[in-house]
Design a protein around this motif. Structure first.
Motif, PDB file in Angstrom:
ATOM      1  N   UNK A  21     -82.326 -33.228 -40.298  1.00  0.00           N
ATOM      2  CA  UNK A  21     -81.399 -34.190 -40.894  1.00  0.00           C
ATOM      3  C   UNK A  21     -80.527 -34.847 -39.833  1.00  0.00           C
ATOM      4  N   UNK A  22     -79.982 -34.033 -38.913  1.00  0.00           N
ATOM      5  CA  UNK A  22     -79.103 -34.585 -37.882  1.00  0.00           C
ATOM      6  C   UNK A  22     -79.879 -35.514 -36.952  1.00  0.00           C
ATOM      7  N   UNK A  23     -81.077 -35.111 -36.578  1.00  0.00           N
ATOM      8  CA  UNK A  23     -81.904 -35.985 -35.736  1.00  0.00           C
ATOM      9  C   UNK A  23     -82.233 -37.288 -36.450  1.00  0.00           C
ATOM     10  N   UNK A  24     -82.441 -37.200 -37.756  1.00  0.00           N
ATOM     11  CA  UNK A  24     -82.751 -38.390 -38.547  1.00  0.00           C
ATOM     12  C   UNK A  24     -81.583 -39.366 -38.542  1.00  0.00           C
ATOM     13  N   UNK A  25     -80.355 -38.855 -38.713  1.00  0.00           N
ATOM     14  CA  UNK A  25     -79.167 -39.718 -38.707  1.00  0.00           C
ATOM     15  C   UNK A  25     -79.019 -40.411 -37.354  1.00  0.00           C
ATOM     16  N   UNK A  26     -79.269 -39.673 -36.272  1.00  0.00           N
ATOM     17  CA  UNK A  26     -79.198 -40.263 -34.934  1.00  0.00           C
ATOM     18  C   UNK A  26     -80.244 -41.365 -34.786  1.00  0.00           C
ATOM     19  N   UNK A  33     -72.117 -41.002 -28.912  1.00  0.00           N
ATOM     20  CA  UNK A  33     -72.243 -39.689 -28.293  1.00  0.00           C
ATOM     21  C   UNK A  33     -72.004 -38.538 -29.252  1.00  0.00           C
ATOM     22  N   UNK A  34     -70.974 -38.656 -30.103  1.00  0.00           N
ATOM     23  CA  UNK A  34     -70.659 -37.570 -31.035  1.00  0.00           C
ATOM     24  C   UNK A  34     -71.784 -37.340 -32.037  1.00  0.00           C
ATOM     25  N   UNK A  35     -72.418 -38.415 -32.495  1.00  0.00           N
ATOM     26  CA  UNK A  35     -73.541 -38.256 -33.426  1.00  0.00           C
ATOM     27  C   UNK A  35     -74.749 -37.659 -32.718  1.00  0.00           C
ATOM     28  N   UNK A  36     -74.954 -38.044 -31.482  1.00  0.00           N
ATOM     29  CA  UNK A  36     -76.124 -37.567 -30.743  1.00  0.00           C
ATOM     30  C   UNK A  36     -76.016 -36.088 -30.375  1.00  0.00           C
ATOM     31  N   UNK A  37     -74.811 -35.588 -30.319  1.00  0.00           N
ATOM     32  CA  UNK A  37     -74.610 -34.187 -29.984  1.00  0.00           C
ATOM     33  C   UNK A  37     -74.827 -33.331 -31.230  1.00  0.00           C
ATOM     34  N   UNK A  38     -76.080 -33.215 -31.641  1.00  0.00           N
ATOM     35  CA  UNK A  38     -76.402 -32.595 -32.939  1.00  0.00           C
ATOM     36  C   UNK A  38     -76.144 -31.090 -32.966  1.00  0.00           C
ATOM     37  N   UNK A  39     -75.980 -30.451 -31.815  1.00  0.00           N
ATOM     38  CA  UNK A  39     -75.755 -29.000 -31.786  1.00  0.00           C
ATOM     39  C   UNK A  39     -74.264 -28.642 -31.794  1.00  0.00           C
ATOM     40  N   UNK A  40     -73.415 -29.659 -31.812  1.00  0.00           N
ATOM     41  CA  UNK A  40     -71.976 -29.413 -31.812  1.00  0.00           C
ATOM     42  C   UNK A  40     -71.506 -28.934 -33.188  1.00  0.00           C
ATOM     43  N   UNK A  41     -70.547 -28.004 -33.174  1.00  0.00           N
ATOM     44  CA  UNK A  41     -69.971 -27.529 -34.451  1.00  0.00           C
ATOM     45  C   UNK A  41     -69.130 -28.613 -35.108  1.00  0.00           C
ATOM     46  N   UNK A  42     -68.775 -29.643 -34.331  1.00  0.00           N
ATOM     47  CA  UNK A  42     -67.973 -30.748 -34.856  1.00  0.00           C
ATOM     48  C   UNK A  42     -68.829 -31.870 -35.453  1.00  0.00           C
ATOM     49  N   UNK A  81     -70.610 -32.227 -38.244  1.00  0.00           N
ATOM     50  CA  UNK A  81     -70.355 -32.630 -39.640  1.00  0.00           C
ATOM     51  C   UNK A  81     -69.141 -33.542 -39.783  1.00  0.00           C
ATOM     52  N   UNK A  82     -68.107 -33.270 -38.987  1.00  0.00           N
ATOM     53  CA  UNK A  82     -66.907 -34.118 -39.067  1.00  0.00           C
ATOM     54  C   UNK A  82     -67.205 -35.527 -38.568  1.00  0.00           C
ATOM     55  N   UNK A  83     -67.979 -35.633 -37.495  1.00  0.00           N
ATOM     56  CA  UNK A  83     -68.330 -36.955 -36.969  1.00  0.00           C
ATOM     57  C   UNK A  83     -69.271 -37.692 -37.933  1.00  0.00           C
ATOM     58  N   UNK A  84     -70.144 -36.942 -38.593  1.00  0.00           N
ATOM     59  CA  UNK A  84     -71.030 -37.557 -39.584  1.00  0.00           C
ATOM     60  C   UNK A  84     -70.222 -38.081 -40.770  1.00  0.00           C
ATOM     61  N   UNK A  85     -69.246 -37.309 -41.204  1.00  0.00           N
ATOM     62  CA  UNK A  85     -68.391 -37.736 -42.308  1.00  0.00           C
ATOM     63  C   UNK A  85     -67.669 -39.036 -41.942  1.00  0.00           C
ATOM     64  N   UNK A 111     -69.967 -37.734 -47.760  1.00  0.00           N
ATOM     65  CA  UNK A 111     -70.973 -37.174 -46.864  1.00  0.00           C
ATOM     66  C   UNK A 111     -71.682 -35.981 -47.479  1.00  0.00           C
ATOM     67  N   UNK A 112     -70.963 -35.185 -48.297  1.00  0.00           N
ATOM     68  CA  UNK A 112     -71.594 -34.011 -48.891  1.00  0.00           C
ATOM     69  C   UNK A 112     -72.617 -34.374 -49.981  1.00  0.00           C
ATOM     70  N   UNK A 113     -72.552 -35.610 -50.478  1.00  0.00           N
ATOM     71  CA  UNK A 113     -73.579 -36.074 -51.418  1.00  0.00           C
ATOM     72  C   UNK A 113     -74.774 -36.552 -50.589  1.00  0.00           C
ATOM     73  N   UNK A 114     -75.487 -35.599 -50.044  1.00  0.00           N
ATOM     74  CA  UNK A 114     -76.461 -35.894 -48.986  1.00  0.00           C
ATOM     75  C   UNK A 114     -77.575 -36.823 -49.443  1.00  0.00           C
TER      76      UNK A 114
END
Length: 240
Positions: free
Chosen positions: A25-30, A46-55, A57-61, A73-76
């Protein structure tokens, strides 16, 4: 449910896409932002591309909010479907020259049809698009999406048409005002304060005029909807 849109966007695995797999999912968004939507500048992704970061979800939101998606964002699934619809529209815009001279099959001799005659009001893309426009134009949401669309049309015609914009942008020269000709109704004992009070009163009158203009525009918009023969104002809803 996303397969057709993914195919239209040349996604590498439209049939096997699994939005419940967090890494996929994260790779797809990037991929969607990098290749299709491109809402952010390259250096801002950069924040979106860093898919392994614990932060992440916040950047995606924040990304979902920045592109004005009408879902949280939670309504995926709903958000993905809306983002795909946005990407398809942008992809068409980027490649519009491919379709300029193309004609739908069977339309060579047909007459122009009613623009909304084939509109599918149950389509999620239609609902998401109308909701996004209503949010952008600050129009109150309504259970009937056609009513919202009609309110949007009225607002666009009244405020955003070329004629309305030209009128709004036209320069207006103020008329000279002689303050001593306006009766204040009281005396402060100071000529400067008296003039200031007259100016405040004139500004207040102008604000009242602008408010009345907005009230009149709202009345016109409501009357336009009520005047629709499909509208049963006794029931407070549009007849189907």
């Amino acid at each position: 449910m996303f397969r057709r849109k993914l195919q239209a966007l040349d996604y590498h695995n439209p049939a096997g896409f699994n939005c419940k797999d967090e890494t996929e999912f994260r790779n797809f968004i990037v991929w969607l932002e990098d290749q299709k939507i491109r809402h952010y500048k390259i250096e801002e992704r950069g924040n979106l591309r860093n898919i392994h970061s614990s932060e992440w979800p916040r950047h995606y939101d924040k990304y979902v909010q920045d592109v004005n998606a009408p879902f949280k964002a939670e309504e995926r699934q709903e958000t993905i479907d809306w983002l795909l619809g946005l990407a398809v529209r942008l992809e068409y815009g980027d490649n519009a020259s491919k379709y300029q001279n193309a004609k739908p099959l069977g339309t060579e001799n047909s007459k122009p049809s009613e623009p909304l005659i084939n509109l599918d009001v149950s389509n999620p893309d239609f609902k998401a698009g109308v909701t996004a426009l209503a949010n952008l134009l600050q129009i109150q949401r309504h259970d009937d999406y056609l009513v919202m669309l009609k309110a949007i049309r009225i607002l666009v015609q009244e405020r955003l048409s070329p004629e309305a914009i030209a009128k709004s942008n036209s320069s207006k020269e103020g008329l000279p005002v002689t303050l001593d000709k306006h009766v204040l109704g009281f005396d402060t004992g100071d000529a400067v304060l008296n003039d200031a009070a007259r100016i405040l009163r004139l500004l207040h009158v102008e604000e009242l005029r602008q408010l009345q203009t907005k009230i009149n525009e709202a009345i016109v918009a409501v009357q336009a909807i009520i005047a629709d023969p499909k509208t049963d104002h006794r029931l407070g809803k549009v007849g189907r």
